[in-house]
Design a protein around this motif. Structure first.
Motif, PDB file in Angstrom:
ATOM      1  N   ALA A   2       0.884  -1.111   0.118  1.00  0.00           N
ATOM      2  CA  ALA A   2      -0.059  -0.128   0.155  1.00  0.00           C
ATOM      3  C   ALA A   2       0.859   1.169  -0.106  1.00  0.00           C
ATOM      4  CB  ALA A   2      -0.877  -0.123   1.199  1.00  0.00           C
ATOM      5  N   THR A   3       0.127   2.281  -0.412  1.00  0.00           N
ATOM      6  CA  THR A   3       1.014   3.629  -0.567  1.00  0.00           C
ATOM      7  C   THR A   3       0.900   4.220   0.992  1.00  0.00           C
ATOM      8  OG1 THR A   3      -0.974   4.694  -1.162  1.00  0.00           O
ATOM      9  CG2 THR A   3       0.927   3.948  -2.829  1.00  0.00           C
ATOM     10  N   PRO A   4       1.741   5.068   1.541  1.00  0.00           N
ATOM     11  CA  PRO A   4       1.269   5.614   2.698  1.00  0.00           C
ATOM     12  C   PRO A   4       0.116   6.715   2.682  1.00  0.00           C
ATOM     13  CG  PRO A   4       3.630   5.845   2.263  1.00  0.00           C
ATOM     14  CD  PRO A   4       3.053   5.152   1.180  1.00  0.00           C
ATOM     15  N   ILE A   5      -0.328   7.283   1.775  1.00  0.00           N
ATOM     16  CA  ILE A   5      -1.425   8.027   1.618  1.00  0.00           C
ATOM     17  C   ILE A   5      -2.842   7.051   1.598  1.00  0.00           C
ATOM     18  CG2 ILE A   5      -1.739   7.917  -0.814  1.00  0.00           C
ATOM     19  CD1 ILE A   5      -2.723  10.846   1.306  1.00  0.00           C
ATOM     20  N   ALA A   6      -2.670   5.955   1.355  1.00  0.00           N
ATOM     21  CA  ALA A   6      -3.711   4.911   1.176  1.00  0.00           C
ATOM     22  C   ALA A   6      -3.963   4.414   2.930  1.00  0.00           C
ATOM     23  CB  ALA A   6      -3.582   3.630   0.381  1.00  0.00           C
ATOM     24  N   VAL A   7      -2.883   4.184   3.486  1.00  0.00           N
ATOM     25  CA  VAL A   7      -3.056   3.741   4.704  1.00  0.00           C
ATOM     26  C   VAL A   7      -3.499   5.204   5.637  1.00  0.00           C
ATOM     27  CG1 VAL A   7      -1.500   3.294   6.932  1.00  0.00           C
ATOM     28  CG2 VAL A   7      -0.864   2.296   4.789  1.00  0.00           C
ATOM     29  N   HIS A   8      -3.082   6.271   5.399  1.00  0.00           N
ATOM     30  CA  HIS A   8      -3.615   7.506   6.075  1.00  0.00           C
ATOM     31  C   HIS A   8      -5.101   7.735   5.878  1.00  0.00           C
ATOM     32  CE1 HIS A   8      -2.739  11.412   7.815  1.00  0.00           C
ATOM     33  NE2 HIS A   8      -3.689  11.987   6.924  1.00  0.00           N
ATOM     34  N   MET A   9      -5.527   7.495   4.624  1.00  0.00           N
ATOM     35  CA  MET A   9      -6.832   7.544   4.444  1.00  0.00           C
ATOM     36  C   MET A   9      -7.750   6.588   5.030  1.00  0.00           C
ATOM     37  SD  MET A   9      -6.800  10.413   2.963  1.00  0.00           S
ATOM     38  CE  MET A   9      -8.556  10.667   2.843  1.00  0.00           C
ATOM     39  N   ALA A  10      -7.099   5.339   5.154  1.00  0.00           N
ATOM     40  CA  ALA A  10      -7.978   4.150   5.718  1.00  0.00           C
ATOM     41  C   ALA A  10      -7.867   4.611   7.118  1.00  0.00           C
ATOM     42  CB  ALA A  10      -7.341   2.935   5.621  1.00  0.00           C
ATOM     43  N   THR A  11      -6.919   5.158   8.021  1.00  0.00           N
ATOM     44  CA  THR A  11      -6.970   5.558   9.203  1.00  0.00           C
ATOM     45  C   THR A  11      -7.905   6.957   9.384  1.00  0.00           C
ATOM     46  OG1 THR A  11      -4.746   5.088   9.488  1.00  0.00           O
ATOM     47  CG2 THR A  11      -5.800   6.709  11.197  1.00  0.00           C
ATOM     48  N   SER A  12      -7.956   7.635   8.443  1.00  0.00           N
ATOM     49  CA  SER A  12      -9.253   8.780   8.583  1.00  0.00           C
ATOM     50  C   SER A  12     -10.563   8.466   8.419  1.00  0.00           C
ATOM     51  CB  SER A  12      -8.853   9.715   7.319  1.00  0.00           C
ATOM     52  OG  SER A  12      -7.674  10.341   7.373  1.00  0.00           O
ATOM     53  N   ALA A  13     -10.847   7.158   7.591  1.00  0.00           N
ATOM     54  CA  ALA A  13     -12.043   6.628   7.451  1.00  0.00           C
ATOM     55  C   ALA A  13     -12.475   6.260   8.797  1.00  0.00           C
ATOM     56  CB  ALA A  13     -12.213   5.561   6.582  1.00  0.00           C
ATOM     57  N   ILE A  14     -11.649   5.679   9.568  1.00  0.00           N
ATOM     58  CA  ILE A  14     -11.985   5.175  11.060  1.00  0.00           C
ATOM     59  C   ILE A  14     -12.297   6.199  11.898  1.00  0.00           C
ATOM     60  CG2 ILE A  14     -10.926   3.889  12.899  1.00  0.00           C
ATOM     61  CD1 ILE A  14      -9.454   2.126  11.051  1.00  0.00           C
ATOM     62  N   ILE A  15     -11.401   7.503  11.976  1.00  0.00           N
ATOM     63  CA  ILE A  15     -11.602   8.530  12.700  1.00  0.00           C
ATOM     64  C   ILE A  15     -13.034   9.108  12.257  1.00  0.00           C
ATOM     65  CG2 ILE A  15     -10.806  10.867  13.161  1.00  0.00           C
ATOM     66  CD1 ILE A  15      -8.012   9.772  12.315  1.00  0.00           C
ATOM     67  N   ASN A  16     -13.282   9.121  11.286  1.00  0.00           N
ATOM     68  CA  ASN A  16     -14.512   9.804  10.853  1.00  0.00           C
ATOM     69  C   ASN A  16     -15.799   8.982  10.698  1.00  0.00           C
ATOM     70  OD1 ASN A  16     -13.595  12.188  10.100  1.00  0.00           O
ATOM     71  ND2 ASN A  16     -13.136  11.475   8.110  1.00  0.00           N
ATOM     72  N   ASP A  17     -15.569   7.758  11.308  1.00  0.00           N
ATOM     73  CA  ASP A  17     -16.948   6.515  11.414  1.00  0.00           C
ATOM     74  C   ASP A  17     -17.357   6.158  10.228  1.00  0.00           C
ATOM     75  OD1 ASP A  17     -16.752   6.740  14.350  1.00  0.00           O
ATOM     76  OD2 ASP A  17     -18.111   8.232  14.505  1.00  0.00           O
ATOM     77  N   GLY A  18     -16.448   5.952   9.259  1.00  0.00           N
ATOM     78  CA  GLY A  18     -16.762   5.512   8.071  1.00  0.00           C
ATOM     79  C   GLY A  18     -16.822   6.444   6.554  1.00  0.00           C
ATOM     80  N   VAL A  19     -16.611   7.712   7.281  1.00  0.00           N
ATOM     81  CA  VAL A  19     -16.854   8.862   5.756  1.00  0.00           C
ATOM     82  C   VAL A  19     -15.441   9.042   5.463  1.00  0.00           C
ATOM     83  CG1 VAL A  19     -17.673  11.133   5.434  1.00  0.00           C
ATOM     84  CG2 VAL A  19     -19.023   9.800   7.132  1.00  0.00           C
ATOM     85  N   MET A  20     -15.246   9.089   4.172  1.00  0.00           N
ATOM     86  CA  MET A  20     -14.146   9.276   3.436  1.00  0.00           C
ATOM     87  C   MET A  20     -14.149  10.584   2.934  1.00  0.00           C
ATOM     88  SD  MET A  20     -12.905   5.269   2.370  1.00  0.00           S
ATOM     89  CE  MET A  20     -11.250   5.889   2.066  1.00  0.00           C
ATOM     90  N   TYR A  21     -13.483  11.520   2.998  1.00  0.00           N
ATOM     91  CA  TYR A  21     -13.176  12.549   2.282  1.00  0.00           C
ATOM     92  C   TYR A  21     -12.032  12.585   1.304  1.00  0.00           C
ATOM     93  CZ  TYR A  21     -16.613  14.567   5.732  1.00  0.00           C
ATOM     94  OH  TYR A  21     -17.505  14.752   6.515  1.00  0.00           O
ATOM     95  N   ARG A  22     -12.152  13.039   0.177  1.00  0.00           N
ATOM     96  CA  ARG A  22     -10.908  13.281  -0.634  1.00  0.00           C
ATOM     97  C   ARG A  22      -9.900  13.949  -0.364  1.00  0.00           C
ATOM     98  NH1 ARG A  22     -12.662  15.647  -6.234  1.00  0.00           N
ATOM     99  NH2 ARG A  22     -12.145  17.543  -5.197  1.00  0.00           N
ATOM    100  N   PRO A  23      -8.755  13.477  -0.316  1.00  0.00           N
ATOM    101  CA  PRO A  23      -7.604  14.315   0.194  1.00  0.00           C
ATOM    102  C   PRO A  23      -7.178  15.150  -0.671  1.00  0.00           C
ATOM    103  CG  PRO A  23      -6.786  11.932  -0.556  1.00  0.00           C
ATOM    104  CD  PRO A  23      -8.292  12.108  -0.684  1.00  0.00           C
TER     105      PRO A  23
END
Length: 665
Positions: free
Chosen positions: A461-482
């Motif tokens: 995985a790329t670091p940005i992919a890991v980071h965005m997966a973590t952000s989705a967990i923080i946001n209770d499942g909402v993924m915003y475009r970086p």
């Protein structure tokens, strides 16, 4: 012969001569009419049909269209600090059709230009070779003319037919190396780029974005070029300049970055001398506050003449300074991927967060022992995340299978681009049995599944992919475009044309309570688990997941993905940080942890980032030393009491030592 016959013969002779005369007259008349008709047709063709063409040639013999490059839009950070500006320089350019037609006169002119203005002759010729000799298009020869050279050329314009001067803006990056991979740089358009973009108004001597936002937003930044008309006499002297309203250039738009230049500089200072990346963002908006890929370079080296030695040094650097590792580097995510495995298993409803698994140091499968990071005893999901227990996730994967892992990896965005507004984003590998058969030609084994669930094996995985997966967990499942560009504004009115914040990529169909469990486990990792010392923060509550990713090519890569202030529900003041260090060895908590924690404490409580990192390193060294002394003292006391541990199983010793490492690193 009688008189009548004689007269008759005379009349016949006269008639014959008259007929021949009239026939000649008709031929002459026909030829005359034909020639006149051809001339009339030719004149009609030239005057009417080809009027536009020859009028253009006539005008170009006295009028010259001089392009004016549009003002390239500036770039600012989120606080209004200019990070990409324009500096005015003077240029020399040539119009091939106005150069001498005679070969020797042309060569003599180019030679004089080379000597007088200190320009390499071969450079001039190679530049001119890009255009036909009868082209009316101007082509830039040099962009570093002095005022003295301009005055000389202006005073002797008739001695340099086809040679002109002008001005343009060149890019400058005031902060130097800061934001290298975010900003990118601009350079001369390549032949391939010109062929594909000439329809958009690019010229052979256009400048174009080469990396970063300069490339991604090149169309918005470059504006629309204009032109002026020069009226020149036969001696190449400009007699009049006409600036039509339709020829006024339209400046490019301004970019307002989501990047904070201070946070970016802190991140660069923390990563200096290492190879890796840092990503800092606000999970509830998708704004990237900082993105660093180390090592980096100074984009100003591409302004003017490139220092070939410096460029060669950069291009030959094995750490690849030109490669933005945050979006292009692909690594095994290791234990950071356990967050996705945990959330997915809860969503499947096959187990609860409090279901326990007994960890005695690993799992035996097919005559192979898959080791854990320690001996953790009975662990539920909270503790499995807290201590990064491989055994727990081995058991989970063995029960649910590889298709389950692949399904949730893809749900969390692995294997697809995040859509970040930077060019060249890569995607990692989300393997499957079919993938392995196609790529490697082997069957999928249960052992592959055990490696898969902990982010190892074929997973990358790329670091940005890991980071965005973590952000989705923080946001209770909402993924915003970086995104790294927050707003696009008009350079003329400063009106906001577009805002990038809070663009939803997807909403995961996973209950909120599942994310709460995962975040609580991350909080426990900081409070008393793998991130206990590396993420030490006495004032701000943090939550994290660490990782040590095995690397077949050398020392292990280390990760941490962390956020704060900790809360079970997402809030706008939360900041997420992901750090990945290449070939650093050790544990993610002890290597990447202090860097990420220093970033968060600097942002959230205003502390000095370098001082925080150094204080954490010092604190860890003191704890390790105290722990070592305590172990030595306990061993000495055991020896005095006659206890003998020599027969202790070596594997148990190793597992016990690993357990200590996990708990204290």
């Amino acid at each position: 012969m009688d008189l009548f016959e004689i007269e008759l013969n005379k009349d016949k002779k006269f008639v014959g001569e008259d007929f021949r005369y009239r026939r000649k007259l008709l031929v002459v008349l026909f030829v005359s009419v034909f020639v006149v008709s051809v001339l009339i047709i030719r004149l009609f063709y030239l005057q009417i049909i080809k009027n536009g063409y020859y009028s253009g040639l006539s005008r170009n013999n006295k009028e010259q269209i001089i392009p004016i490059e549009a003002h390239r839009g500036e770039i600012y950070d989120r606080n209004g600090i200019m990070v990409a500006e324009n500096i005015k320089v003077y240029v020399m350019y040539m119009i091939p059709t106005y150069l001498p037609k005679n070969y020797f006169e042309r060569e003599e002119l180019l030679y004089r230009v080379s000597k007088i203005f200190n320009i390499d002759l071969e450079q001039i010729k190679s530049t001119l070779d890009k255009l036909p000799k009868n082209s009316y298009e101007s082509i830039e020869i040099t962009d570093n003319m002095t005022m003295e050279q301009i005055s000389y050329l202006a005073e002797r314009a008739e001695e340099f037919p086809g040679v002109y001067y002008g001005s343009k803006s060149v890019r400058n990056y005031p902060l130097g190396e800061t934001m290298t991979h975010i900003l990118g740089y601009i350079g001369n358009i390549s032949q391939e780029e010109f062929e594909s973009k000439r329809i958009e108004g690019y010229r052979r001597n256009s400048m174009i974005g080469k990396e970063g936002v300069e490339q991604f937003y090149d169309k918005e930044l470059r504006g629309i070029d204009g032109y002026v008309q020069w009226i020149v006499d036969s001696r190449n002297r400009v007699k009049e300049t006409i600036s039509p309203a339709v020829g006024r250039p339209i400046p490019g738009k301004k970019l307002i970055l989501s990047i904070d230049s201070k946070i970016q500089k802190d991140a660069e200072d923390l990563l200096y001398g290492q190879v890796g990346t840092i990503i800092v963002s606000r999970p509830t908006t998708g704004e990237i506050l900082a993105m660093v890929s180390a090592p980096w370079y100074d984009p100003n080296i591409f302004i003017g003449k490139i220092d070939r030695d410096k460029y060669a040094e950069l291009i030959n650097n094995p750490a690849n300074p030109f490669w933005n590792k945050a979006i292009r580097g692909r690594y095994p995510p290791g234990s950071t991927f356990k967050l996705i495995s945990a959330a997915g298993s809860l969503a499947e409803g096959r187990l609860t967060a409090n279901k326990t698994v007994f960890c005695q140091g690993g799992m035996l499968l097919e005559n192979r022992f898959y080791r854990c990071t320690g001996q953790h005893g009975y662990v539920n999901m909270y503790k499995a995340i807290q201590y990064s227990c491989n055994t727990y996730f081995y058991t989970l994967a063995y029960e649910l299978g590889p298709n389950f892992i692949k399904k949730y990896a893809e749900i969390f965005g692995f294997g697809t681009p995040t859509g970040i507004d930077l060019p060249g984003e890569k995607i990692g590998v989300v393997p499957s049995a079919d993938w392995k058969r196609r790529r490697i030609g082997e069957y999928w084994w249960d052992g592959d599944t055990l490696q898969y669930v902990i982010g190892q094996g074929y997973m990358s995985a790329t670091p940005i992919a890991v980071h965005m997966a973590t952000s989705a967990i923080i946001n209770d499942g909402v993924m915003y475009r970086p995104h790294v560009v927050k707003e696009i504004r008009s350079s003329q009115t400063d009106e906001v044309i577009y805002n990038n914040d809070k663009v939803v990529v997807k909403k995961l169909d996973i209950p909120q309570s599942m994310f709460t469990v995962v975040k609580e486990g991350m909080r426990m990792a900081v409070a008393g688990g793998t991130a206990r010392n590396g993420a030490w923060s006495p004032y701000v509550k943090l939550a994290a997941k660490t990782s040590t990713a095995q690397n077949a090519q050398g020392r292990d890569h280390t990760w941490i993905t962390i956020f704060g202030p900790y809360n079970q529900r997402p809030t706008d003041d939360m900041v997420a940080v992901t750090v990945m260090l290449e070939h650093s060895g050790g544990g993610g908590g002890s290597t990447a942890g202090p860097i990420a924690t220093a970033m968060l404490r600097s942002i959230l409580s205003g502390e000095n980032a370098l001082e925080v990192r150094n204080s954490i390193y010092y604190r860890m060294q003191r704890i390790y030393e105290e722990f070592r002394l305590a172990r030595e003292q306990a061993a000495a006391e055991a020896s005095e009491n006659g206890e003998n541990n020599d027969n202790e199983d070596d594997s148990k010793k190793k597992n016990r030592n690993d357990d200590d490492r996990i708990r204290y690193e």
